[in-house]
Design a protein around this motif. Structure first.
Motif, PDB file in Angstrom:
ATOM      1  N   GLU A  85      17.033  57.422  47.656  1.00 28.94           N
ATOM      2  CA  GLU A  85      18.286  57.067  46.987  1.00 28.94           C
ATOM      3  C   GLU A  85      18.982  58.315  46.454  1.00 28.94           C
ATOM      4  OE1 GLU A  85      21.261  54.756  44.844  1.00 28.94           O
ATOM      5  OE2 GLU A  85      19.967  54.370  46.579  1.00 28.94           O
ATOM      6  N   GLY A  86      18.234  59.172  45.779  1.00 24.16           N
ATOM      7  CA  GLY A  86      18.816  60.383  45.216  1.00 24.16           C
ATOM      8  C   GLY A  86      19.272  61.379  46.269  1.00 24.16           C
ATOM      9  N   TYR A  87      18.620  61.357  47.419  1.00 26.95           N
ATOM     10  CA  TYR A  87      18.963  62.281  48.501  1.00 26.95           C
ATOM     11  C   TYR A  87      20.197  61.812  49.269  1.00 26.95           C
ATOM     12  CZ  TYR A  87      18.178  65.247  52.645  1.00 26.95           C
ATOM     13  OH  TYR A  87      18.312  66.159  53.664  1.00 26.95           O
ATOM     14  N   LEU A  88      20.262  60.518  49.546  1.00 24.70           N
ATOM     15  CA  LEU A  88      21.310  60.002  50.422  1.00 24.70           C
ATOM     16  C   LEU A  88      22.635  59.706  49.727  1.00 24.70           C
ATOM     17  CD1 LEU A  88      19.142  57.563  52.569  1.00 24.70           C
ATOM     18  CD2 LEU A  88      20.162  59.718  53.326  1.00 24.70           C
ATOM     19  N   ARG A  89      22.573  59.143  48.528  1.00 28.98           N
ATOM     20  CA  ARG A  89      23.808  58.696  47.880  1.00 28.98           C
ATOM     21  C   ARG A  89      24.856  59.805  47.750  1.00 28.98           C
ATOM     22  NH1 ARG A  89      25.487  54.414  44.792  1.00 28.98           N
ATOM     23  NH2 ARG A  89      23.423  53.466  44.823  1.00 28.98           N
ATOM     24  N   PRO A  90      24.522  61.008  47.241  1.00 28.78           N
ATOM     25  CA  PRO A  90      25.559  62.048  47.113  1.00 28.78           C
ATOM     26  C   PRO A  90      26.155  62.458  48.459  1.00 28.78           C
ATOM     27  CG  PRO A  90      23.605  62.611  45.834  1.00 28.78           C
ATOM     28  CD  PRO A  90      23.222  61.471  46.708  1.00 28.78           C
ATOM     29  N   ARG A  91      25.328  62.474  49.498  1.00 26.22           N
ATOM     30  CA  ARG A  91      25.815  62.865  50.823  1.00 26.22           C
ATOM     31  C   ARG A  91      26.820  61.850  51.359  1.00 26.22           C
ATOM     32  NH1 ARG A  91      21.360  65.879  54.334  1.00 26.22           N
ATOM     33  NH2 ARG A  91      22.826  65.200  55.932  1.00 26.22           N
ATOM     34  N   ILE A  92      26.532  60.582  51.135  1.00 27.35           N
ATOM     35  CA  ILE A  92      27.416  59.531  51.629  1.00 27.35           C
ATOM     36  C   ILE A  92      28.708  59.484  50.822  1.00 27.35           C
ATOM     37  CG2 ILE A  92      27.672  57.028  51.911  1.00 27.35           C
ATOM     38  CD1 ILE A  92      24.590  56.977  52.391  1.00 27.35           C
ATOM     39  N   GLU A  93      28.573  59.554  49.493  1.00 21.03           N
ATOM     40  CA  GLU A  93      29.740  59.422  48.621  1.00 21.03           C
ATOM     41  C   GLU A  93      30.643  60.650  48.632  1.00 21.03           C
ATOM     42  OE1 GLU A  93      28.214  58.303  44.814  1.00 21.03           O
ATOM     43  OE2 GLU A  93      27.852  56.213  45.439  1.00 21.03           O
ATOM     44  N   ALA A  94      30.204  61.723  49.277  1.00 18.78           N
ATOM     45  CA  ALA A  94      31.043  62.926  49.385  1.00 18.78           C
ATOM     46  C   ALA A  94      32.180  62.734  50.387  1.00 18.78           C
ATOM     47  CB  ALA A  94      30.191  64.120  49.800  1.00 18.78           C
ATOM     48  N   HIS A  95      32.135  61.651  51.157  1.00 22.02           N
ATOM     49  CA  HIS A  95      33.146  61.408  52.195  1.00 22.02           C
ATOM     50  C   HIS A  95      34.012  60.203  51.832  1.00 22.02           C
ATOM     51  CE1 HIS A  95      31.130  64.272  54.856  1.00 22.02           C
ATOM     52  NE2 HIS A  95      29.994  63.730  54.455  1.00 22.02           N
ATOM     53  N   GLU A  96      35.228  60.215  52.310  1.00 22.79           N
ATOM     54  CA  GLU A  96      36.147  59.111  52.038  1.00 22.79           C
ATOM     55  C   GLU A  96      36.242  58.131  53.196  1.00 22.79           C
ATOM     56  OE1 GLU A  96      39.948  60.400  50.713  1.00 22.79           O
ATOM     57  OE2 GLU A  96      39.165  61.542  49.009  1.00 22.79           O
ATOM     58  N   SER A  97      36.268  58.606  54.423  1.00 24.01           N
ATOM     59  CA  SER A  97      36.422  57.706  55.563  1.00 24.01           C
ATOM     60  C   SER A  97      35.118  56.962  55.830  1.00 24.01           C
ATOM     61  CB  SER A  97      36.842  58.484  56.818  1.00 24.01           C
ATOM     62  OG  SER A  97      35.743  59.183  57.371  1.00 24.01           O
ATOM     63  N   TYR A  98      35.242  55.751  56.338  1.00 25.69           N
ATOM     64  CA  TYR A  98      34.061  54.945  56.640  1.00 25.69           C
ATOM     65  C   TYR A  98      33.245  55.561  57.769  1.00 25.69           C
ATOM     66  CZ  TYR A  98      36.016  51.327  53.635  1.00 25.69           C
ATOM     67  OH  TYR A  98      36.500  50.641  52.547  1.00 25.69           O
ATOM     68  N   ALA A  99      33.927  56.151  58.744  1.00 21.70           N
ATOM     69  CA  ALA A  99      33.226  56.779  59.865  1.00 21.70           C
ATOM     70  C   ALA A  99      32.372  57.951  59.383  1.00 21.70           C
ATOM     71  CB  ALA A  99      34.229  57.243  60.924  1.00 21.70           C
ATOM     72  N   ALA A 100      32.943  58.767  58.488  1.00 20.75           N
ATOM     73  CA  ALA A 100      32.205  59.918  57.968  1.00 20.75           C
ATOM     74  C   ALA A 100      31.023  59.465  57.112  1.00 20.75           C
ATOM     75  CB  ALA A 100      33.136  60.817  57.155  1.00 20.75           C
ATOM     76  N   ARG A 101      31.207  58.380  56.370  1.00 20.60           N
ATOM     77  CA  ARG A 101      30.112  57.858  55.543  1.00 20.60           C
ATOM     78  C   ARG A 101      28.982  57.302  56.404  1.00 20.60           C
ATOM     79  NH1 ARG A 101      31.538  55.222  49.838  1.00 20.60           N
ATOM     80  NH2 ARG A 101      32.668  56.966  48.933  1.00 20.60           N
ATOM     81  N   LEU A 102      29.347  56.635  57.479  1.00 18.51           N
ATOM     82  CA  LEU A 102      28.322  56.108  58.381  1.00 18.51           C
ATOM     83  C   LEU A 102      27.534  57.249  59.005  1.00 18.51           C
ATOM     84  CD1 LEU A 102      26.965  53.763  59.834  1.00 18.51           C
ATOM     85  CD2 LEU A 102      28.773  53.880  61.566  1.00 18.51           C
ATOM     86  N   ARG A 103      28.243  58.288  59.445  1.00 23.37           N
ATOM     87  CA  ARG A 103      27.554  59.448  60.015  1.00 23.37           C
ATOM     88  C   ARG A 103      26.644  60.112  58.981  1.00 23.37           C
ATOM     89  NH1 ARG A 103      27.771  62.926  64.183  1.00 23.37           N
ATOM     90  NH2 ARG A 103      29.474  61.751  65.151  1.00 23.37           N
ATOM     91  N   ALA A 104      27.128  60.256  57.761  1.00 23.63           N
ATOM     92  CA  ALA A 104      26.312  60.879  56.705  1.00 23.63           C
ATOM     93  C   ALA A 104      25.067  60.055  56.423  1.00 23.63           C
ATOM     94  CB  ALA A 104      27.144  61.034  55.435  1.00 23.63           C
ATOM     95  N   SER A 105      25.188  58.738  56.487  1.00 19.52           N
ATOM     96  CA  SER A 105      24.040  57.868  56.246  1.00 19.52           C
ATOM     97  C   SER A 105      22.991  58.020  57.337  1.00 19.52           C
ATOM     98  CB  SER A 105      24.506  56.411  56.166  1.00 19.52           C
ATOM     99  OG  SER A 105      23.400  55.537  56.036  1.00 19.52           O
ATOM    100  N   ILE A 106      23.433  57.992  58.587  1.00 22.85           N
ATOM    101  CA  ILE A 106      22.484  58.095  59.710  1.00 22.85           C
ATOM    102  C   ILE A 106      21.831  59.470  59.742  1.00 22.85           C
ATOM    103  CG2 ILE A 106      22.269  58.092  62.226  1.00 22.85           C
ATOM    104  CD1 ILE A 106      24.592  56.037  62.253  1.00 22.85           C
ATOM    105  N   GLU A 107      22.640  60.520  59.705  1.00 18.96           N
ATOM    106  CA  GLU A 107      22.078  61.874  59.740  1.00 18.96           C
ATOM    107  C   GLU A 107      21.248  62.156  58.492  1.00 18.96           C
ATOM    108  OE1 GLU A 107      25.288  64.590  60.369  1.00 18.96           O
ATOM    109  OE2 GLU A 107      25.450  64.116  62.511  1.00 18.96           O
ATOM    110  N   GLY A 108      21.699  61.624  57.343  1.00 15.81           N
ATOM    111  CA  GLY A 108      20.975  61.856  56.100  1.00 15.81           C
ATOM    112  C   GLY A 108      19.586  61.253  56.111  1.00 15.81           C
ATOM    113  N   ASN A 109      19.452  60.055  56.675  1.00 17.19           N
ATOM    114  CA  ASN A 109      18.137  59.422  56.760  1.00 17.19           C
ATOM    115  C   ASN A 109      17.155  60.283  57.540  1.00 17.19           C
ATOM    116  OD1 ASN A 109      17.525  56.385  55.888  1.00 17.19           O
ATOM    117  ND2 ASN A 109      19.743  56.577  56.211  1.00 17.19           N
ATOM    118  N   LEU A 110      17.628  60.881  58.628  1.00 20.14           N
ATOM    119  CA  LEU A 110      16.717  61.660  59.463  1.00 20.14           C
ATOM    120  C   LEU A 110      16.583  63.100  58.976  1.00 20.14           C
ATOM    121  CD1 LEU A 110      17.622  59.904  62.762  1.00 20.14           C
ATOM    122  CD2 LEU A 110      15.507  59.745  61.465  1.00 20.14           C
TER     123      LEU A 110
END
Length: 214
Positions: A85-110
């Protein structure tokens, strides 16, 4: 009588809440458990091995801080979830577009898998052996479902804005989750797998699968 009084005082102190020192010791034990489970597997992760890895004088120190093996395993699951949670949330919330957030979520998990391989290997081992009715499994599944529900709603919002095409958000989100989980499982058996590259590949794949073409 003195021994009984000492034990009673210890239990009362635990009920009152852990001290700073006790909190640190618990974290030390959990960290050692994660390493041992990742290396030896769930069934071979004995208190003796965990105590040795943690530098403890006896397994009694583990029994003092945790009410048995299941309690320790649940704390390991909680610790890994907190880390994610602490690792992924800042990476995802740093983006505004939904596409960028989805990419950050997928890449962030791995990326998380690449940076903390023992944590991911340990949780895969534990979840494969926790019983269906075990409180640790129930809590994990509840949290996972709640997170997926939030992510499904994000896909719906992206569709309403026109950024994503028309598809079933529930099906898409589970396909994304299954793809990520499969890479994590493979990584636990293949240390040479480039999980970051796999994350980028999956992000590209699902970017194409979700984006509106109009």
């Amino acid at each position: 009588m003195q021994a009984k009084n000492s034990t009673a005082k210890q239990k009362a102190a635990r009920r009152a809440g852990p001290s700073f020192t006790e909190t640190g010791r618990r974290a030390q034990i959990v960290a050692a458990a994660i390493e041992v489970i990742a290396e030896a597997g769930y069934h071979r992760a004995s208190f003796a091995k965990i105590a040795e890895r943690a530098g403890l004088s006896s397994t009694g120190m583990i029994s003092y801080h945790f009410d048995g093996r299941d309690d320790l395993m649940r704390e390991v699951v909680t610790d890994v979830m907190r880390l994610a949670e602490g690792y992924l949330r800042p990476r995802i919330e740093a983006h505004e577009s939904y596409a960028a957030r989805l990419r950050a979520s997928i890449e962030g998990n791995l990326d998380l898998c690449a940076e903390y391989p023992n944590h991911l290997a340990a949780i895969v081992e534990i979840l494969a052996h926790l019983r269906g009715g075990d409180p640790g499994m129930v809590a994990f599944l509840d949290t996972t479902e709640a997170n997926l529900a939030v992510q499904v709603e994000q896909l719906r919002k992206a569709q309403r804005t026109g950024e994503f095409r028309d598809f079933d958000p529930w099906v898409m989100m589970r396909a994304i989750r299954a793809a990520i989980d499969d890479v994590v499982r493979r990584a636990t058996h293949d240390p040479g797998l480039d999980v970051r590259a796999a994350g980028r590949e999956l992000a590209d794949l699902f970017d194409r699968a979700t984006r509106s073409t109009s």
